[in-house]
Structure formats: structure tokens, C-alpha cells
Design an enzyme around this catalytic site. Structure first.
Site, PDB file in Angstrom:
ATOM      1  CG  ASN A 102      -1.947   1.064   1.221  1.00 45.55           C
ATOM      2  OD1 ASN A 102      -1.616   2.235   1.138  1.00 45.55           O
ATOM      3  ND2 ASN A 102      -3.209   0.687   1.327  1.00 45.55           N
ATOM      4  CG  HIS A 138      -5.883  -0.297  -1.814  1.00 48.35           C
ATOM      5  ND1 HIS A 138      -7.145  -0.777  -1.530  1.00 48.35           N
ATOM      6  CD2 HIS A 138      -5.877   0.991  -1.411  1.00 48.35           C
ATOM      7  CE1 HIS A 138      -7.869   0.179  -0.989  1.00 48.35           C
ATOM      8  NE2 HIS A 138      -7.127   1.265  -0.920  1.00 48.35           N
ATOM      9  CD  GLU A 181      -5.034  -6.140  -2.103  1.00 51.38           C
ATOM     10  OE1 GLU A 181      -5.702  -6.755  -1.254  1.00 51.38           O
ATOM     11  OE2 GLU A 181      -4.794  -4.919  -2.022  1.00 51.38           O
ATOM     12  CB  SER A 192     -10.140  -9.353   3.372  1.00 53.97           C
ATOM     13  OG  SER A 192     -11.234  -9.721   2.588  1.00 53.97           O
ATOM     14  CB  CYS A 197     -10.879  -2.848  -0.771  1.00 50.54           C
ATOM     15  SG  CYS A 197     -10.048  -2.223  -2.255  1.00 50.54           S
ATOM     16  CB  CYS A 243      -7.949  -4.932  -4.435  1.00 42.21           C
ATOM     17  SG  CYS A 243      -6.946  -3.478  -3.982  1.00 42.21           S
ATOM     18  CG  ASP A 299      -6.140   2.288   3.018  1.00 46.15           C
ATOM     19  OD1 ASP A 299      -5.589   2.836   2.045  1.00 46.15           O
ATOM     20  OD2 ASP A 299      -6.228   1.056   3.134  1.00 46.15           O
TER      21      ASP A 299
END
Length: 147
Positions: free
Chosen positions: A40, A51, A53, A78, A80, A83, A143
């Protein structure tokens, strides 16, 4: 953590924290090799989309669809909805998540679209996020889009 790819993902999260960012890391794995890694960088880069990912996908570069379809995305937290959308867009078929207690993203949407989701329930991932959120609640809320 025994999984070498999750260890690399956690290392990315720690790197982000050391840079003053949110400790979420990710790696993209194809043919048992990391082809993209990231963390991130919203704070560091003043970005609205980087982020962990998204950074890993960006750092993997442009790839043929067949590579994405045969890759696994590892992430400490996990994914979002943003992503998750990228995972679905590029046809990634497997996602390995460090933890989903701090934040439960769109895992159901991934599974509903045929993505294999594995949650490792990593205490190290949970501890990283708990410490960050305790020390930086305003950055965490920003975020995840909470006032």
C-alpha cells in the site's frame, strides 16, 4: 509463517510500514515465481488507488491474459472492492489472504465469480494491522473510506 509467498507478502507490508504507510502487502505468483510485488503506497505517493494488490499488479507490468489466469495473488488483508475488481478483470483464479478479521473485503464476490479464496488467519498479519490502526486510526479510516 511457513508459506514463502505469504512471507514475501508480509515483508512487503512491513516495508510499507517502514516507509510511513499502511502495512498491507501483496505478491503475484506465476509458475511458482513472484512476478509482481507491492505494498500500500497511498500515503507515500499521495495516491487514491495504490493498495497493496494494485501495486503488485502494477509492478508485474503488462502481461498476457493467460498469465493472470494461471497466477495466484497473495495479500496480507482481505481485498477491498477496488482490488477485487482488478482480480476479476484480469481473471486471476486464486487469492490467498493473510487475514480478514481487521477488514472483510469482497471475498464473497470473488468466490461467486469462481475465484478460489484461501484465508490463512495469520496472527502476524493481524498484529501488524492492529498496531497500525491503534497508532493511526485516521489514516486507516481514510484508507477504507470511513469518516
Amino acid at each position: 509463517m511457513k508459506d514463502k509467498f505469504m512471507r514475501a507478502t508480509i515483508a512487503e507490508a512491513k516495508r510499507g510500514l517502514e516507509e510511513g504507510g499502511i502495512p498491507i502487502g501483496s505478491v503475484l505468483v506465476h509458475n511458482n515465481e513472484i512476478i509482481g510485488r507491492g505494498h500500500n503506497k497511498r500515503i507515500q505517493n499521495g495516491s487514491v488507488v495504490l493498495h497493496g494488490e494494485m501495486d503488485a499488479l502494477e509492478n508485474a507490468g503488462r502481461l498476457p491474459a493467460s498469465v493472470y489466469k494461471n497466477s495466484t495473488l497473495y495479500t496480507t488483508l482481505s481485498p477491498c472492492p477496488m482490488c477485487t475488481g482488478a482480480i476479476l478483470l484480469y481473471g486471476i483464479k486464486k487469492v490467498v489472504i493473510g487475514e480478514n478479521h481487521t477488514f472483510l473485503g469482497s471475498e464473497n464476490l470473488l468466490e461467486e465469480n469462481g475465484v478460489e479464496v484461501t484465508v490463512l488467519d495469520s496472527q502476524e498479519c493481524k498484529d501488524l494491522m492492529k498496531l497500525f490502526i491503534t497508532n493511526n486510526p485516521e489514516l486507516w479510516n481514510e484508507d477504507i473510506g470511513v469518516e
